[in-house]
Each structure stands twice: as structure tokens, then as C-alpha cells.
Design a protein around this motif. Structure first.
Motif, PDB file in Angstrom:
ATOM      1  N   PHE A 102       0.866  -1.163   0.000  1.00  0.00           N
ATOM      2  CA  PHE A 102       0.000   0.000   0.000  1.00  0.00           C
ATOM      3  C   PHE A 102       0.909   1.221   0.000  1.00  0.00           C
ATOM      4  N   ALA A 103       1.090   1.797  -1.173  1.00  0.00           N
ATOM      5  CA  ALA A 103       2.050   2.897  -1.302  1.00  0.00           C
ATOM      6  C   ALA A 103       1.421   4.188  -0.802  1.00  0.00           C
ATOM      7  N   PRO A 104       2.229   5.050  -0.177  1.00  0.00           N
ATOM      8  CA  PRO A 104       1.706   6.365   0.215  1.00  0.00           C
ATOM      9  C   PRO A 104       1.259   7.110  -1.029  1.00  0.00           C
ATOM     10  N   LEU A 105       0.285   7.963  -0.887  1.00  0.00           N
ATOM     11  CA  LEU A 105      -0.315   8.630  -2.031  1.00  0.00           C
ATOM     12  C   LEU A 105       0.680   9.433  -2.841  1.00  0.00           C
ATOM     13  N   ASP A 106       1.651  10.089  -2.163  1.00  0.00           N
ATOM     14  CA  ASP A 106       2.543  10.993  -2.878  1.00  0.00           C
ATOM     15  C   ASP A 106       3.879  10.368  -3.223  1.00  0.00           C
ATOM     16  N   ASP A 107       3.983   9.056  -3.196  1.00  0.00           N
ATOM     17  CA  ASP A 107       5.282   8.414  -3.359  1.00  0.00           C
ATOM     18  C   ASP A 107       5.810   8.503  -4.775  1.00  0.00           C
ATOM     19  N   GLY A 108       6.754   9.433  -5.010  1.00  0.00           N
ATOM     20  CA  GLY A 108       7.516   9.453  -6.258  1.00  0.00           C
ATOM     21  C   GLY A 108       6.770   9.942  -7.481  1.00  0.00           C
ATOM     22  N   LEU A 109       5.539  10.304  -7.366  1.00  0.00           N
ATOM     23  CA  LEU A 109       4.805  10.705  -8.567  1.00  0.00           C
ATOM     24  C   LEU A 109       4.416  12.161  -8.450  1.00  0.00           C
ATOM     25  N   ASP A 110       5.017  12.965  -9.303  1.00  0.00           N
ATOM     26  CA  ASP A 110       4.679  14.385  -9.263  1.00  0.00           C
ATOM     27  C   ASP A 110       3.355  14.608  -9.954  1.00  0.00           C
ATOM     28  N   VAL A 111       2.519  15.381  -9.334  1.00  0.00           N
ATOM     29  CA  VAL A 111       1.227  15.692  -9.931  1.00  0.00           C
ATOM     30  C   VAL A 111       1.380  16.953 -10.764  1.00  0.00           C
ATOM     31  N   ALA A 112       1.090  16.831 -12.055  1.00  0.00           N
ATOM     32  CA  ALA A 112       1.269  17.977 -12.949  1.00  0.00           C
ATOM     33  C   ALA A 112       0.217  19.035 -12.687  1.00  0.00           C
ATOM     34  N   ASP A 113       0.616  20.260 -12.877  1.00  0.00           N
ATOM     35  CA  ASP A 113      -0.311  21.372 -12.665  1.00  0.00           C
ATOM     36  C   ASP A 113      -0.699  21.925 -14.022  1.00  0.00           C
ATOM     37  N   GLY A 114      -1.796  21.398 -14.618  1.00  0.00           N
ATOM     38  CA  GLY A 114      -2.163  21.834 -15.962  1.00  0.00           C
ATOM     39  C   GLY A 114      -3.460  22.613 -16.014  1.00  0.00           C
ATOM     40  N   ALA A 115      -4.230  22.712 -14.936  1.00  0.00           N
ATOM     41  CA  ALA A 115      -5.548  23.367 -14.988  1.00  0.00           C
ATOM     42  C   ALA A 115      -5.387  24.863 -14.826  1.00  0.00           C
ATOM     43  N   PRO A 116      -6.299  25.618 -15.458  1.00  0.00           N
ATOM     44  CA  PRO A 116      -6.154  27.080 -15.452  1.00  0.00           C
ATOM     45  C   PRO A 116      -6.357  27.746 -14.084  1.00  0.00           C
ATOM     46  N   GLY A 117      -7.495  27.455 -13.386  1.00  0.00           N
ATOM     47  CA  GLY A 117      -7.780  28.169 -12.134  1.00  0.00           C
ATOM     48  C   GLY A 117      -7.360  27.366 -10.925  1.00  0.00           C
ATOM     49  N   PRO A 118      -7.295  28.005  -9.765  1.00  0.00           N
ATOM     50  CA  PRO A 118      -6.867  27.282  -8.557  1.00  0.00           C
ATOM     51  C   PRO A 118      -7.813  26.139  -8.197  1.00  0.00           C
ATOM     52  N   GLU A 119      -9.136  26.363  -8.313  1.00  0.00           N
ATOM     53  CA  GLU A 119     -10.061  25.287  -7.951  1.00  0.00           C
ATOM     54  C   GLU A 119      -9.925  24.113  -8.908  1.00  0.00           C
ATOM     55  N   GLU A 120      -9.797  24.427 -10.178  1.00  0.00           N
ATOM     56  CA  GLU A 120      -9.640  23.345 -11.172  1.00  0.00           C
ATOM     57  C   GLU A 120      -8.315  22.627 -11.004  1.00  0.00           C
ATOM     58  N   ARG A 121      -7.287  23.417 -10.667  1.00  0.00           N
ATOM     59  CA  ARG A 121      -5.968  22.795 -10.447  1.00  0.00           C
ATOM     60  C   ARG A 121      -6.057  21.823  -9.286  1.00  0.00           C
ATOM     61  N   SER A 124      -8.090  18.764 -10.273  1.00  0.00           N
ATOM     62  CA  SER A 124      -7.309  17.910 -11.177  1.00  0.00           C
ATOM     63  C   SER A 124      -6.285  17.118 -10.383  1.00  0.00           C
ATOM     64  N   ARG A 125      -5.605  17.810  -9.461  1.00  0.00           N
ATOM     65  CA  ARG A 125      -4.600  17.110  -8.641  1.00  0.00           C
ATOM     66  C   ARG A 125      -5.248  16.028  -7.799  1.00  0.00           C
ATOM     67  N   GLN A 126      -6.390  16.353  -7.265  1.00  0.00           N
ATOM     68  CA  GLN A 126      -7.105  15.364  -6.444  1.00  0.00           C
ATOM     69  C   GLN A 126      -7.496  14.148  -7.288  1.00  0.00           C
ATOM     70  N   ARG A 127      -7.974  14.411  -8.477  1.00  0.00           N
ATOM     71  CA  ARG A 127      -8.404  13.317  -9.351  1.00  0.00           C
ATOM     72  C   ARG A 127      -7.221  12.421  -9.726  1.00  0.00           C
ATOM     73  N   GLN A 128      -6.096  13.046 -10.044  1.00  0.00           N
ATOM     74  CA  GLN A 128      -4.901  12.269 -10.396  1.00  0.00           C
ATOM     75  C   GLN A 128      -4.432  11.433  -9.214  1.00  0.00           C
ATOM     76  N   ALA A 129      -4.433  12.060  -8.046  1.00  0.00           N
ATOM     77  CA  ALA A 129      -4.003  11.347  -6.841  1.00  0.00           C
ATOM     78  C   ALA A 129      -4.933  10.174  -6.551  1.00  0.00           C
ATOM     79  N   ARG A 130      -6.227  10.412  -6.723  1.00  0.00           N
ATOM     80  CA  ARG A 130      -7.211   9.335  -6.482  1.00  0.00           C
ATOM     81  C   ARG A 130      -6.978   8.191  -7.460  1.00  0.00           C
ATOM     82  N   LEU A 131      -6.666   8.528  -8.706  1.00  0.00           N
ATOM     83  CA  LEU A 131      -6.448   7.496  -9.718  1.00  0.00           C
ATOM     84  C   LEU A 131      -5.194   6.688  -9.399  1.00  0.00           C
ATOM     85  N   GLU A 132      -4.090   7.378  -9.067  1.00  0.00           N
ATOM     86  CA  GLU A 132      -2.847   6.674  -8.738  1.00  0.00           C
ATOM     87  C   GLU A 132      -3.062   5.772  -7.516  1.00  0.00           C
TER      88      GLU A 132
END
Lengths: 194, 171
Positions: A102-121, A124-132
Motif C-alpha cells: 500500500f504505497a503512500p499517495l505521494d510516493d515518487g509521482l509528481d502531480v502535474a499542474d495543468g488546470a487554469p484556475g486554482p479550484e480546477e488545479r 485535477s490534482r485530487q483526481r490524479q491522486a485518487r487514480l494513482e
């Protein structure tokens, strides 16, 4: 999605470099490695969720590819053939581990910041983290087919060849893999909709 | 899901655009009218979109140079595997034994011919052996045994008087 023309050009470049590498041209093989290293590494990293291990295994994959070069046939794309070697190597490594990690959520994978606004960013980060996170909680068999389909964009036919299964089995396995992933991906674990 | 709803793998294949056009259109039409299938399809598309947003994972260095250095360090073990060439002499011996049955068929008559020739040479050599009783240099000394081929006088077993009589005996 990969542009079809780019894909054809890369395939032709691969075939030319493979022909030279088979004749002993190590510079041609080095070019093949550079062209495919990130793809192979990315797949293995998401299979193993351990960066150092993935780096070492990626190198092993290319050494095995060099040794098996005489066996490669142009009927399969070189990149698909490489992924097959990578997939086998990753599964072997997972078998050697023989524990559920069970790997920690932030282990070694940088979450890219590609969304325009802070809420969307943030979303997006939350969604990527949930997927990983969800990817590391499903069976390796489901993880590999999802990565090969969704990230590597392999067709059902190519998936069948890499995994050594029938196309009908590809379709049903993908459906089960997605169902398994959804169990962990949904924002709140709740009632299943059957 | 109701009994009219498509199986789960059909909705999954719809996300991959892996269905025949007629089946795809029917499925889309059903999903537009079925809240459960619409919700399921939306979830499947959401994870598909999430995959597309996953960050790239570059290695960050040139693996090509490292792999080549490793191949060169492991050179005998890491060379592309082609079957090693057999030593020439081993291949020749193997070929000889493989061809032996065919050779045997040809050898028998050859061996017989060689034996016959050898026997003839030996006999011819015997014909040239000098008889000790003959004075050396005598013209008749060289072909003593040739008398074997002379016609035998009627009533005689011996071709010549001296051919059968032992030395020193009188007749």
C-alpha cells in the motif's frame, strides 16, 4: 491520442534502428532506448509504484530486448514488443515481492499542474491522486490491462498479443478492471450502482 | 441495472470505441434513456479522462548510454544470441557419419575391386620371386612360377617336371 502520421514515422524509425542494431550497431540500439525509455519506465513505475526498482527494471528490460532482438518480427510494433517484455518483467518482480503494497499517495509521482484556475488545479490534482491511489489497490492483472489500454493506447488486438489472451477476454477483463478501479476511485466509497 | 440494460463489458467497450457502429448507436440510444447506464457510462468516461490527465513520468537521464555501457561490460553474455558456429572439424565428422549409409553402399564394390587388384599385384610379385636353385642371372630364373600357366602335359598333374618334385629328389 497519438497522431497516426507520427506513429508511422516512429514505427519506420524503429524498424530501421532495429535492423542496424541486429547487425551489431550499438548506437542504433541506444537510439531505440532513448526513444522508448520514458514509456517503458512509466509503465513499470505504475505497475510497481517504486521509482528505484522501476529504474533498474527498465534497464533490465532493454538488456533483455537487446538479447532477444533476433526474435523480433515486424508484424508486431517494436514498442508493443517492448511493452510485452516490460510487462513480464514487472509481473516477475511483483511475484518476487509476494506482498501487497500500500504505497503512500505521494510516493515518487509528481502531480502535474495543468488546470487554469486554482479550484480546477486542485480538483485535477485530487483526481490524479485518487487514480494513482486506486491503481495500486487493484490486482496487478487489472492494473496492467488498464495501463496498457488507457496510457499506452494499445488496441484490443495488441492487448491480446501482449497479454497472450483472446480479444473477447480483453473486452471482459477491461470491464472487470474498470469496475475494480471504480470501487477505489469514487470520491466517497458508497453504495454500488448495479 | 434492468434486464434491458447491456452487459458491463459493452459499456466498457463503448468507452474504447471498440464496437461496431450499429451496436454503438444502439448502446448510446439506450444510455440516453436509462439513468443507471448513463451514470455508469459517465463513471467509465471519468476514469478514462483521468488516465489522460496522468502526468508523464520521464526517467530524467539518458538510459541509452547506460544500457550500452552495461552491454559492453557484459559483452560475452549480452551479445545478441545467434547460434554459435560449430567447429569446422566437428561439423565434418558429423557430416561423415550422417553420410555413412550412402557411403557404405558405394564402398562395398570399391572394396572388392581394390582387394582383387591387390591380390593380383601380390600374385604378380610372387611370379618374380627368384628360385634359389637357378643360377643368378639366368634368363629363365625370373619367371619360374609362370610355368603354372603353361598347358599341363596330358596325364601329368605337374606342368613341368621340376614343378612338383621336391629339391634333391630324383625322378
Amino acid at each position: 491520442m497519438t497522431d497516426a502520421r507520427d506513429l508511422d514515422a516512429r514505427t519506420r524509425a524503429d524498424e530501421a534502428d532495429v535492423a542496424r542494431a541486429r547487425a551489431g550497431d550499438t548506437a542504433a540500439f541506444a537510439a531505440l532506448v532513448r526513444r522508448h525509455q520514458d514509456r517503458v519506465f512509466g509503465f513499470i513505475l505504475r505497475m510497481l509504484d517504486a521509482r528505484d526498482e522501476a529504474m533498474e527494471l527498465t534497464q533490465d528490460v532493454f538488456v533483455k530486448a537487446w538479447q532477444a532482438l533476433p526474435a523480433w518480427r515486424p508484424e508486431a510494433r517494436f514498442s508493443t514488443w517492448l511493452l510485452q517484455i516490460a510487462r513480464n518483467a514487472a509481473l516477475d518482480q511483483l511475484r518476487r515481492r509476494r506482498v501487497v503494497q500500500f504505497a503512500p499517495l505521494d510516493d515518487g509521482l509528481d502531480v502535474a499542474d495543468g488546470a487554469p484556475g486554482p479550484e480546477e488545479r486542485y480538483a485535477s490534482r485530487q483526481r490524479q491522486a485518487r487514480l494513482e491511489h486506486a491503481l495500486q489497490r487493484i490486482a496487478a492483472e487489472h492494473r496492467e490491462i488498464l495501463l496498457l489500454r488507457e496510457v499506452e493506447d494499445l488496441s484490443y488486438g495488441e492487448l491480446a498479443a501482449v497479454l497472450g489472451i483472446a480479444e473477447g477476454t480483453v473486452k471482459s477483463r477491461l470491464a472487470r478492471a474498470r469496475a475494480a478501479l471504480l470501487e477505489h476511485f469514487r470520491p466517497s466509497a458508497g453504495v454500488r450502482d448495479d | 441495472m434492468t434486464s434491458n440494460c447491456p452487459p458491463a463489458d459493452a459499456l466498457s467497450a463503448l468507452v474504447d470505441d471498440a464496437l461496431p457502429p450499429a451496436v454503438r448507436d444502439a448502446l448510446l440510444a439506450h444510455s440516453a434513456a436509462c439513468p443507471l447506464c448513463a451514470a455508469r457510462l459517465a463513471e467509465l468516461r471519468a476514469i478514462h479522462d483521468a488516465f489522460q490527465d496522468l502526468p508523464a513520468t520521464p526517467l530524467g537521464f539518458d538510459l541509452g548510454a547506460r544500457v550500452i555501457a552495461r552491454l559492453q561490460a557484459d559483452a560475452p553474455a549480452a551479445a545478441p544470441r545467434c547460434p554459435p558456429p560449430r567447429p569446422h572439424w566437428l561439423a565434418s565428422i558429423k557430416r561423415f557419419f550422417n553420410d555413412l549409409p550412402a557411403w557404405r553402399a558405394a564402398l562395398v564394390p570399391l572394396a572388392g575391386t581394390a582387394a582383387a587388384l591387390a591380390f593380383g599385384v601380390v600374385l604378380g610379385g610372387m611370379l618374380l620371386i627368384e628360385d634359389e636353385a637357378m643360377p643368378s642371372g639366368s634368363p629363365s630364373a625370373t619367371l619360374v612360377a609362370m610355368s603354372l600357366f603353361d598347358p599341363v602335359p596330358p596325364g601329368n598333374l605337374c606342368p613341368r617336371a621340376d614343378a612338383c618334385a621336391p629339391k634333391g629328389s630324383s625322378r
